[in-house]
Design a protein around this motif. Structure first.
Motif, PDB file in Angstrom:
ATOM      1  N   ARG A 152       2.664  17.484   3.868  1.00 46.93           N
ATOM      2  CA  ARG A 152       0.965  17.496   4.097  1.00 46.93           C
ATOM      3  C   ARG A 152       0.437  16.262   3.289  1.00 46.93           C
ATOM      4  NH1 ARG A 152       1.627  23.212   3.676  1.00 46.93           N
ATOM      5  NH2 ARG A 152       1.390  22.755   1.242  1.00 46.93           N
ATOM      6  N   ARG A 153       0.982  15.963   2.352  1.00 47.99           N
ATOM      7  CA  ARG A 153       0.621  14.750   1.369  1.00 47.99           C
ATOM      8  C   ARG A 153       0.682  13.358   2.246  1.00 47.99           C
ATOM      9  NH1 ARG A 153      -1.525  12.741  -1.131  1.00 47.99           N
ATOM     10  NH2 ARG A 153      -0.782  11.951  -3.291  1.00 47.99           N
ATOM     11  N   ILE A 154       1.786  13.550   2.845  1.00 46.45           N
ATOM     12  CA  ILE A 154       2.381  12.333   3.475  1.00 46.45           C
ATOM     13  C   ILE A 154       1.268  12.085   4.804  1.00 46.45           C
ATOM     14  CG2 ILE A 154       4.072  11.084   4.919  1.00 46.45           C
ATOM     15  CD1 ILE A 154       6.242  12.371   3.138  1.00 46.45           C
ATOM     16  N   ILE A 155       1.219  13.171   5.514  1.00 43.95           N
ATOM     17  CA  ILE A 155       0.265  12.991   6.753  1.00 43.95           C
ATOM     18  C   ILE A 155      -1.124  12.947   6.267  1.00 43.95           C
ATOM     19  CG2 ILE A 155      -0.713  14.414   8.705  1.00 43.95           C
ATOM     20  CD1 ILE A 155       2.365  15.722   8.773  1.00 43.95           C
ATOM     21  N   GLY A 156      -1.653  13.442   5.346  1.00 46.63           N
ATOM     22  CA  GLY A 156      -3.010  13.221   4.858  1.00 46.63           C
ATOM     23  C   GLY A 156      -3.405  11.810   4.416  1.00 46.63           C
ATOM     24  N   ALA A 157      -2.315  11.242   4.069  1.00 49.06           N
ATOM     25  CA  ALA A 157      -2.507   9.623   3.633  1.00 49.06           C
ATOM     26  C   ALA A 157      -2.335   8.826   4.845  1.00 49.06           C
ATOM     27  CB  ALA A 157      -1.366   9.353   2.587  1.00 49.06           C
ATOM     28  N   GLY A 158      -2.099   9.452   5.975  1.00 54.07           N
ATOM     29  CA  GLY A 158      -2.027   8.348   7.162  1.00 54.07           C
ATOM     30  C   GLY A 158      -0.665   8.173   7.562  1.00 54.07           C
ATOM     31  N   TYR A 159       0.613   8.524   7.163  1.00 54.84           N
ATOM     32  CA  TYR A 159       1.842   8.267   7.286  1.00 54.84           C
ATOM     33  C   TYR A 159       2.610   9.175   8.223  1.00 54.84           C
ATOM     34  CZ  TYR A 159       0.990   4.746   3.683  1.00 54.84           C
ATOM     35  OH  TYR A 159       0.546   3.685   2.997  1.00 54.84           O
ATOM     36  N   LYS A 178       0.876  -1.204   0.034  1.00 53.00           N
ATOM     37  CA  LYS A 178       0.040  -0.142   0.070  1.00 53.00           C
ATOM     38  C   LYS A 178       0.772   1.395  -0.108  1.00 53.00           C
ATOM     39  CE  LYS A 178      -3.232   2.474   2.804  1.00 53.00           C
ATOM     40  NZ  LYS A 178      -3.939   2.269   4.334  1.00 53.00           N
ATOM     41  N   ALA A 179       2.135   1.292   0.832  1.00 53.66           N
ATOM     42  CA  ALA A 179       2.830   2.537   0.993  1.00 53.66           C
ATOM     43  C   ALA A 179       3.443   2.418  -0.363  1.00 53.66           C
ATOM     44  CB  ALA A 179       3.930   2.125   1.973  1.00 53.66           C
ATOM     45  N   ARG A 180       3.877   1.451  -1.123  1.00 43.93           N
ATOM     46  CA  ARG A 180       4.502   1.736  -2.528  1.00 43.93           C
ATOM     47  C   ARG A 180       3.716   2.137  -3.376  1.00 43.93           C
ATOM     48  NH1 ARG A 180       7.092  -4.251  -3.158  1.00 43.93           N
ATOM     49  NH2 ARG A 180       9.439  -3.912  -2.440  1.00 43.93           N
ATOM     50  N   GLU A 181       2.406   2.068  -3.282  1.00 43.45           N
ATOM     51  CA  GLU A 181       1.364   2.632  -4.502  1.00 43.45           C
ATOM     52  C   GLU A 181       1.404   4.204  -4.012  1.00 43.45           C
ATOM     53  OE1 GLU A 181      -2.276   0.497  -4.111  1.00 43.45           O
ATOM     54  OE2 GLU A 181      -1.476  -1.455  -4.561  1.00 43.45           O
ATOM     55  N   PHE A 182       1.512   4.346  -2.910  1.00 40.04           N
ATOM     56  CA  PHE A 182       1.125   5.900  -2.491  1.00 40.04           C
ATOM     57  C   PHE A 182       2.445   6.506  -2.791  1.00 40.04           C
ATOM     58  CE2 PHE A 182       2.712   9.240   0.806  1.00 40.04           C
ATOM     59  CZ  PHE A 182       1.724  10.162   0.407  1.00 40.04           C
ATOM     60  N   GLU A 188      14.056  12.190  -1.469  1.00 38.17           N
ATOM     61  CA  GLU A 188      14.127  10.844  -0.691  1.00 38.17           C
ATOM     62  C   GLU A 188      13.072  11.029   0.162  1.00 38.17           C
ATOM     63  OE1 GLU A 188      17.687  10.190   1.678  1.00 38.17           O
ATOM     64  OE2 GLU A 188      18.271  12.370   1.403  1.00 38.17           O
ATOM     65  N   PRO A 189      11.720  11.107  -0.282  1.00 36.64           N
ATOM     66  CA  PRO A 189      10.831  10.931   0.516  1.00 36.64           C
ATOM     67  C   PRO A 189      10.842   9.566   1.358  1.00 36.64           C
ATOM     68  CG  PRO A 189       9.824  10.601  -1.543  1.00 36.64           C
ATOM     69  CD  PRO A 189      11.352  10.933  -1.765  1.00 36.64           C
ATOM     70  N   HIS A 190      10.325   9.449   2.951  1.00 32.40           N
ATOM     71  CA  HIS A 190      10.605   8.414   3.636  1.00 32.40           C
ATOM     72  C   HIS A 190       9.379   8.498   4.659  1.00 32.40           C
ATOM     73  CE1 HIS A 190      13.364   6.048   6.550  1.00 32.40           C
ATOM     74  NE2 HIS A 190      12.276   5.650   6.358  1.00 32.40           N
ATOM     75  N   ILE A 191       8.349   7.505   4.534  1.00 32.11           N
ATOM     76  CA  ILE A 191       7.175   7.544   5.268  1.00 32.11           C
ATOM     77  C   ILE A 191       7.251   6.465   6.096  1.00 32.11           C
ATOM     78  CG2 ILE A 191       6.062   8.691   3.294  1.00 32.11           C
ATOM     79  CD1 ILE A 191       4.868   5.641   2.849  1.00 32.11           C
ATOM     80  N   GLY A 192       6.545   6.377   7.262  1.00 29.23           N
ATOM     81  CA  GLY A 192       6.627   5.180   8.027  1.00 29.23           C
ATOM     82  C   GLY A 192       4.943   4.924   8.969  1.00 29.23           C
ATOM     83  N   TRP A 193       4.969   4.111   9.395  1.00 27.12           N
ATOM     84  CA  TRP A 193       3.323   3.421  10.117  1.00 27.12           C
ATOM     85  C   TRP A 193       4.162   2.540  11.167  1.00 27.12           C
ATOM     86  CZ3 TRP A 193       5.303   1.890   5.117  1.00 27.12           C
ATOM     87  CH2 TRP A 193       5.552   0.562   5.207  1.00 27.12           C
ATOM     88  N   PRO A 194       3.232   2.253  12.078  1.00 26.06           N
ATOM     89  CA  PRO A 194       3.856   1.325  13.310  1.00 26.06           C
ATOM     90  C   PRO A 194       4.282   0.154  12.749  1.00 26.06           C
ATOM     91  CG  PRO A 194       1.569   2.415  13.615  1.00 26.06           C
ATOM     92  CD  PRO A 194       2.024   2.853  12.280  1.00 26.06           C
ATOM     93  N   GLY A 195       5.810   0.148  12.967  1.00 27.72           N
ATOM     94  CA  GLY A 195       6.218  -1.385  12.554  1.00 27.72           C
ATOM     95  C   GLY A 195       7.003  -1.300  11.373  1.00 27.72           C
ATOM     96  N   GLY A 196       7.096  -0.272  10.636  1.00 30.46           N
ATOM     97  CA  GLY A 196       7.388  -0.200   9.060  1.00 30.46           C
ATOM     98  C   GLY A 196       7.764   1.117   8.613  1.00 30.46           C
TER      99      GLY A 196
END
Length: 300
Positions: A183-190, A152-156, A259-267
């Motif tokens: 804002r795009r990253i936070i808006g996508a839930g990351y 899912k993150a790769r698609e975003f 180099e955009p870098h996003i995260g979620w709990p555990g990854g």
């Protein structure tokens, strides 16, 4: 400076740093804000392809139990075996919750550790060989076994990749681009993990280094230990204009490792590749890169 970005300065020193960064990013560029020649673009493309070859080669060897340190050593070995011992920064590998920088209290914690890779966990590989003086700095996210959250993150991230050239082609300053992506990253839930990088960079300029033989000397402490001595000196000459930070209000022209870098709990997930910014157009240096190819296969 504390890890992470805060909308308001955390104190007098942070306020002073931000003011200096805004001023210097507008006044200093060290010649890096020039349009690259066709010959230079070929050189950077070769270096970037070598970097992607390295991360793909090592990604195919990842198995549960391998440590971050072992993966980073495999990256360095591959580069040595394929003609370069020099680098912009040492190879990185971040596994599982380290891919979100969880548990890190300072920049010195970002070095590869003895953390083992678990089945299904995310792994980020980041490498930056210097080939004939040209820098190829890439980041690549994979998992050993299925990881729906990573897919899912790769698609975003591919959607974000498609939007970034237009941001650079617009009238936005680098700082405004940083905040738009945030804002795009936070808006996508990351989480915005690159906000925990030094200077909170979304990217940095790439440039040609002097051609030298042999391995690069490295300052072996804290965040300075990430980079070779000659690249530390090069970044110091460029000053804040080298970093695509929340304070950069200078020129965009030139080559950027984005180099955009996003995260979620555990990854976590990132990509990194070179964006070419010219007077009349902005484009990715190469569209034949692994995360784009993977996205095309997934969509077909």
């Amino acid at each position: 400076m504390p890890l992470g970005y805060t909308p308001e300065p955390t104190g007098p020193l942070d306020r002073l740093y931000r003011s200096i960064s805004r001023y210097a990013s507008h006044r200093m560029a060290g010649g890096a804000d020039r349009q690259a020649t066709a010959e230079a673009l070929k050189g950077f493309r070769r270096a970037q392809r070598l970097a992607y070859d390295a991360v793909e080669h090592v990604a195919a060897q990842l198995v549960p139990g391998i440590t971050e340190r072992e993966a980073a050593d495999l990256l360095a070995d591959y580069l040595r075996e394929h003609g370069t011992e020099r680098f912009l920064h040492r190879p990185f590998a971040w596994f599982g919750d380290h891919a979100r920088f969880d548990g890190y209290s300072g920049y010195g914690d970002y070095h590869p550790s003895d953390t083992p890779l678990e089945q299904g966990a995310t792994a980020i590989l980041d490498v930056s060989p210097i080939l004939d003086g040209y820098i190829g700095d890439v980041g690549y996210a994979v998992s050993v076994g299925p990881n729906p959250e990573l897919e899912k993150a790769r698609e975003f991230m591919l959607v974000l990749r498609s939007e970034i050239p237009a941001m650079f082609a617009s009238a936005m300053t680098p700082a405004e681009i940083w905040h738009t992506v945030n804002r795009r990253i936070i808006g996508a839930g990351y989480d915005t993990v690159h906000a925990k990088y030094p200077h909170c960079v979304l990217g940095h300029r790439v440039f040609r280094m002097k051609v030298r033989k042999g391995s690069s000397a490295r300052v072996g402490f804290r965040a300075f230990g990430w980079f070779s001595l000659d690249t530390n000196l090069a970044f110091l000459r460029l000053g804040p204009s080298a970093a695509l930070s929340p304070e950069h209000v200078g020129r965009k022209l030139g080559l950027w490792a984005i180099e955009p870098h996003i995260g979620w709990p555990g990854g976590g997930c990132k990509f990194e590749e070179i964006l070419v910014v010219e007077e009349k157009r902005c484009y990715w240096l190469d569209d034949d890169v692994p995360h784009v190819r993977n996205g095309r296969r997934a969509a077909s």
